[in-house]
Structures are given as C-alpha cells and as structure tokens.
Design a protein around this motif. Structure first.
Motif, PDB file in Angstrom:
ATOM      1  N   LEU A  15       0.814  -1.217   0.000  1.00 32.69           N
ATOM      2  CA  LEU A  15       0.000   0.000   0.000  1.00 32.69           C
ATOM      3  C   LEU A  15       0.849   1.270   0.000  1.00 32.69           C
ATOM      4  CD1 LEU A  15      -2.810  -0.924   2.577  1.00 32.69           C
ATOM      5  CD2 LEU A  15      -3.109  -0.567   0.114  1.00 32.69           C
ATOM      6  N   THR A  16       2.000   1.239   0.672  1.00 33.29           N
ATOM      7  CA  THR A  16       2.744   2.476   0.911  1.00 33.29           C
ATOM      8  C   THR A  16       4.019   2.649   0.100  1.00 33.29           C
ATOM      9  OG1 THR A  16       3.930   1.447   2.774  1.00 33.29           O
ATOM     10  CG2 THR A  16       1.868   2.603   3.283  1.00 33.29           C
ATOM     11  N   GLU A  17       4.491   1.625  -0.594  1.00 32.65           N
ATOM     12  CA  GLU A  17       5.767   1.720  -1.308  1.00 32.65           C
ATOM     13  C   GLU A  17       5.769   2.859  -2.328  1.00 32.65           C
ATOM     14  OE1 GLU A  17       9.562   1.167  -2.930  1.00 32.65           O
ATOM     15  OE2 GLU A  17       8.701   0.545  -1.022  1.00 32.65           O
ATOM     16  N   PHE A  18       4.693   3.005  -3.073  1.00 32.43           N
ATOM     17  CA  PHE A  18       4.685   3.981  -4.153  1.00 32.43           C
ATOM     18  C   PHE A  18       4.055   5.311  -3.754  1.00 32.43           C
ATOM     19  CE2 PHE A  18       4.442  -0.281  -6.093  1.00 32.43           C
ATOM     20  CZ  PHE A  18       5.739  -0.312  -6.586  1.00 32.43           C
ATOM     21  N   LEU A  19       3.320   5.313  -2.668  1.00 31.82           N
ATOM     22  CA  LEU A  19       2.761   6.570  -2.189  1.00 31.82           C
ATOM     23  C   LEU A  19       3.844   7.330  -1.424  1.00 31.82           C
ATOM     24  CD1 LEU A  19      -0.713   5.368  -0.815  1.00 31.82           C
ATOM     25  CD2 LEU A  19      -0.042   5.892  -3.168  1.00 31.82           C
ATOM     26  N   PRO A  20       3.876   8.646  -1.500  1.00 32.84           N
ATOM     27  CA  PRO A  20       4.935   9.404  -0.814  1.00 32.84           C
ATOM     28  C   PRO A  20       4.680   9.546   0.683  1.00 32.84           C
ATOM     29  CG  PRO A  20       3.473  10.886  -1.969  1.00 32.84           C
ATOM     30  CD  PRO A  20       3.017   9.497  -2.335  1.00 32.84           C
ATOM     31  N   ALA A 160      15.637   8.641   0.967  1.00 35.06           N
ATOM     32  CA  ALA A 160      14.724   7.561   1.332  1.00 35.06           C
ATOM     33  C   ALA A 160      15.381   6.529   2.236  1.00 35.06           C
ATOM     34  CB  ALA A 160      14.197   6.871   0.073  1.00 35.06           C
ATOM     35  N   LEU A 161      16.703   6.575   2.364  1.00 39.38           N
ATOM     36  CA  LEU A 161      17.392   5.663   3.272  1.00 39.38           C
ATOM     37  C   LEU A 161      17.048   5.970   4.725  1.00 39.38           C
ATOM     38  CD1 LEU A 161      20.877   5.633   1.495  1.00 39.38           C
ATOM     39  CD2 LEU A 161      19.154   3.817   1.472  1.00 39.38           C
ATOM     40  N   ILE A 162      16.467   7.146   4.950  1.00 36.89           N
ATOM     41  CA  ILE A 162      15.999   7.514   6.287  1.00 36.89           C
ATOM     42  C   ILE A 162      14.509   7.213   6.368  1.00 36.89           C
ATOM     43  CG2 ILE A 162      15.800   9.359   7.992  1.00 36.89           C
ATOM     44  CD1 ILE A 162      17.914  10.905   6.388  1.00 36.89           C
ATOM     45  N   PRO A 163      14.081   6.255   7.200  1.00 31.23           N
ATOM     46  CA  PRO A 163      12.648   5.959   7.327  1.00 31.23           C
ATOM     47  C   PRO A 163      11.851   7.206   7.681  1.00 31.23           C
ATOM     48  CG  PRO A 163      13.940   4.258   8.420  1.00 31.23           C
ATOM     49  CD  PRO A 163      14.900   5.364   8.057  1.00 31.23           C
ATOM     50  N   GLY A 164      10.765   7.408   6.958  1.00 29.55           N
ATOM     51  CA  GLY A 164       9.943   8.582   7.195  1.00 29.55           C
ATOM     52  C   GLY A 164      10.000   9.587   6.063  1.00 29.55           C
ATOM     53  N   VAL A 165      11.050   9.497   5.238  1.00 31.62           N
ATOM     54  CA  VAL A 165      11.193  10.452   4.128  1.00 31.62           C
ATOM     55  C   VAL A 165      10.323  10.032   2.947  1.00 31.62           C
ATOM     56  CG1 VAL A 165      12.756  11.423   2.418  1.00 31.62           C
ATOM     57  CG2 VAL A 165      13.473  11.260   4.792  1.00 31.62           C
ATOM     58  N   SER A 166      10.512   8.822   2.442  1.00 31.81           N
ATOM     59  CA  SER A 166       9.810   8.257   1.293  1.00 31.81           C
ATOM     60  C   SER A 166      10.654   8.365   0.032  1.00 31.81           C
ATOM     61  CB  SER A 166       8.451   8.923   1.044  1.00 31.81           C
ATOM     62  OG  SER A 166       7.943   8.587  -0.232  1.00 31.81           O
ATOM     63  N   ILE A 232      -0.696  -6.073  -4.243  1.00 34.73           N
ATOM     64  CA  ILE A 232      -1.220  -4.805  -3.740  1.00 34.73           C
ATOM     65  C   ILE A 232      -0.434  -3.629  -4.318  1.00 34.73           C
ATOM     66  CG2 ILE A 232      -1.602  -3.439  -1.644  1.00 34.73           C
ATOM     67  CD1 ILE A 232      -2.128  -6.032  -0.184  1.00 34.73           C
ATOM     68  N   GLY A 233       0.862  -3.833  -4.508  1.00 34.07           N
ATOM     69  CA  GLY A 233       1.683  -2.779  -5.097  1.00 34.07           C
ATOM     70  C   GLY A 233       1.257  -2.442  -6.512  1.00 34.07           C
ATOM     71  N   TYR A 234       0.887  -3.447  -7.284  1.00 30.19           N
ATOM     72  CA  TYR A 234       0.444  -3.225  -8.670  1.00 30.19           C
ATOM     73  C   TYR A 234      -0.801  -2.339  -8.688  1.00 30.19           C
ATOM     74  CZ  TYR A 234      -0.632  -4.288 -13.558  1.00 30.19           C
ATOM     75  OH  TYR A 234      -0.884  -4.189 -14.901  1.00 30.19           O
ATOM     76  N   ALA A 235      -1.740  -2.640  -7.797  1.00 25.37           N
ATOM     77  CA  ALA A 235      -2.960  -1.828  -7.709  1.00 25.37           C
ATOM     78  C   ALA A 235      -2.635  -0.409  -7.250  1.00 25.37           C
ATOM     79  CB  ALA A 235      -3.956  -2.477  -6.752  1.00 25.37           C
ATOM     80  N   SER A 236      -1.657  -0.271  -6.363  1.00 23.72           N
ATOM     81  CA  SER A 236      -1.274   1.054  -5.855  1.00 23.72           C
ATOM     82  C   SER A 236      -0.685   1.929  -6.956  1.00 23.72           C
ATOM     83  CB  SER A 236      -0.258   0.913  -4.718  1.00 23.72           C
ATOM     84  OG  SER A 236      -0.819   0.270  -3.602  1.00 23.72           O
ATOM     85  N   ILE A 237       0.100   1.324  -7.854  1.00 25.57           N
ATOM     86  CA  ILE A 237       0.684   2.083  -8.963  1.00 25.57           C
ATOM     87  C   ILE A 237      -0.423   2.673  -9.827  1.00 25.57           C
ATOM     88  CG2 ILE A 237       2.047   1.946 -11.091  1.00 25.57           C
ATOM     89  CD1 ILE A 237       3.637  -0.318  -9.783  1.00 25.57           C
ATOM     90  N   ALA A 238      -1.385   1.828 -10.206  1.00 31.22           N
ATOM     91  CA  ALA A 238      -2.481   2.271 -11.061  1.00 31.22           C
ATOM     92  C   ALA A 238      -3.256   3.415 -10.407  1.00 31.22           C
ATOM     93  CB  ALA A 238      -3.408   1.100 -11.369  1.00 31.22           C
ATOM     94  N   TRP A 239      -3.508   3.273  -9.109  1.00 29.38           N
ATOM     95  CA  TRP A 239      -4.264   4.314  -8.397  1.00 29.38           C
ATOM     96  C   TRP A 239      -3.479   5.619  -8.335  1.00 29.38           C
ATOM     97  CZ3 TRP A 239      -3.296   7.249  -4.060  1.00 29.38           C
ATOM     98  CH2 TRP A 239      -4.377   8.006  -3.593  1.00 29.38           C
ATOM     99  N   LEU A 240      -2.178   5.543  -8.014  1.00 30.19           N
ATOM    100  CA  LEU A 240      -1.376   6.749  -7.836  1.00 30.19           C
ATOM    101  C   LEU A 240      -1.253   7.533  -9.142  1.00 30.19           C
ATOM    102  CD1 LEU A 240       0.357   8.536  -6.023  1.00 30.19           C
ATOM    103  CD2 LEU A 240       2.335   7.121  -6.639  1.00 30.19           C
TER     104      LEU A 240
END
Length: 275
Positions: A15-20, A160-166, A232-240
């Motif tokens: 859900l969160t990999e592709f969202l900022p 992005a190597l710092i958790p929380g940045v994205s 779930i990531g595939y669906a997230s890409i399409a939505w974003l």
C-alpha cells in the motif's frame, strides 16, 4: 516472525511503497505498535522486491523500449535517441543511492530506524512536498528530461534511506522543483527505483534469514510476503498515476503530518519505544 506479522507488513508495504508516505517508516511504526519489535531493514528490503516486480510488470512496455533503445545505441551510434539517453539517465540516477547505501548500511539497519527520526521526517519532509507543489512550474514533459535532472533526482532518492522520508516522495519532490510535470516526475521516480530496490533486496536476502538486527523470517514467509506486496503494489501504482493527474501531493502531507504527531505522542507517553 509469525505469519500474521508477515501478512500485515506485506500489505502495508504494498500500500505504501509507491505513495509518498514512506513504506519503511510505516513498516517500522506498525511493527513496533503491534508486535513491540522491529521487523528489520533486511525484511523490508526483501519484500520490496515484490513491489518492484509490480513496477516491472506495470511498466513492461516502457522498460523494454528503454532497454532495447539503450542496447541499440551502445552498439550503433546511429540509434542513440531518447530511449538510449533515458537508459543512461536511469543508470546515472541510481548510482548515488547505491554508493551511499553501501557506505552507511550499518546506520541504515540500526541507528536510523529510531522512531523519533521516523516521526520527525514524516512531519518535516511534508513541508518539502508543500513547497515543491507550490513553487514547481510542472510544465516539463518526459521528453525534456536531462541527465542533470536524473542525477539531482537520484541524489534526492538517497534521502529515502531515512525511514519517514519516502523514496517516491524524495524523487518526485526533486522533479517538481526542477519544473517537471507531476506525472512525469512520478513515472521517472518509478524507473529510478528499479535498480536501487532490486539491488537492495538481493543484497539483503542472506541477512533476512539471520538478521544482525530485526527478526528472522523463513524462506516461505519471505516468498509469501513478496507475493502479497506484488499484488497490492500493482494496484497502488495504477491508483497513484490516476491520482497525480488531478491532485496535489499536498494531500499526502495532510496525512503524514498527523501520523508523525501521533507517533511522537505515543513515544513521549511510553506507549511506543524508539528502538
């Protein structure tokens, strides 16, 4: 790790990999909140292979076009067109995070996973989103991307190597500051992540079974988690991609800031532990 933990964290990853909003930050928060333990950077890196596979499948025609164009250009100077240049841009933009990731791998797997850092980055980097949205011209097309753009966005990806940045948040914000159209910055962000995430996941695979920090997962759990993250990531890409066509990234800042504040309150009251 338990199977419930693997499933929940894999869903969160997808859900969160592709969202900022920072997938690593969310995985860190969810792990601590529900299991009082950090799943670990290695587990995170491995299940990211699932979401990156989603990128490969979703953008397969574009990736194939760039790859074939790059190889044709390497062999024959007469075929050095936009796809050839794009191939080099992806390579050049991926180098910074590879170098910095190797140099600071111990800090990434341990010290930087402090939840105070994660919560702070969720809040502070949201301000970057807002500034990028309000100052970026958002007029430049995919064909107008340059090597300079790729390197700058690649340097932004290192944050992005710092958790929380994205990862996507860092690279997309960099693209907006450079005047790129929002969807162009998003698509190039996906391409730029492919070498970095694949390398990180494969490099971390041995450590995921016997982690120096975090929890161990079985091979079957890692495979299952990767599969869940892929779907779930595939669906997230399409939505974003549909979302960014008509909506500002400030919407994500409006989500990140309250989450960061809540995590800080939970840390201050002792409900969550920073490490």
């Amino acid at each position: 790790m338990t199977w419930l933990q693997v499933i929940v964290l894999s869903v969160v990853q997808g859900l969160t990999e592709f969202l900022p909003v920072s997938s690593s930050g969310h995985l860190r928060i969810v792990s601590e909140m529900f299991w009082d333990n950090d799943a670990g950077a290695s587990f995170t890196a491995v299940i990211q292979l699932g979401t990156e596979l989603a990128v490969l499948v979703y953008f397969a025609p574009m990736i194939w076009q760039i790859l074939t164009g790059w190889f044709r250009g390497v062999v024959n100077k007469q075929h050095r067109g936009q796809d050839y240049r794009m191939g080099w841009m992806v390579i050049a933009g991926s180098l910074p995070i590879g170098v910095i990731g190797l140099l600071f791998k111990d800090a990434i797997r341990d010290g930087l996973r402090n939840l105070w850092i994660t919560a702070s980055m969720l809040i502070l980097f949201s301000l970057v989103f807002i500034i990028a949205e309000r100052t970026g011209k958002k007029t430049r097309s995919f064909e107008e991307l340059t090597m300079k753009d790729a390197i700058i966005m690649g340097l932004c990806q290192c944050l992005a190597l710092i958790p929380g940045v994205s990862r996507s948040g860092g690279t997309i914000s960099g693209g907006l500051f450079l005047g790129l159209d929002r969807e162009v910055a998003t698509r190039f962000s996906f391409l730029l992540a492919i070498p970095a995430v694949l390398a990180s996941g494969l490099f971390s695979l041995p450590d995921a079974f016997s982690p120096t920090a975090g929890q161990a997962a079985t091979g079957l759990q890692l495979l299952g988690g990767t599969a869940i993250a892929f779907v779930i990531g595939y669906a997230s890409i399409a939505w974003l991609l549909k979302f960014v066509g008509n909506h500002s990234f400030e919407w994500f800042a409006a989500y990140r800031i309250p989450v960061g504040v809540i995590v800080m309150i939970l840390l201050a009251t002792g409900v969550l532990q920073p490490l």
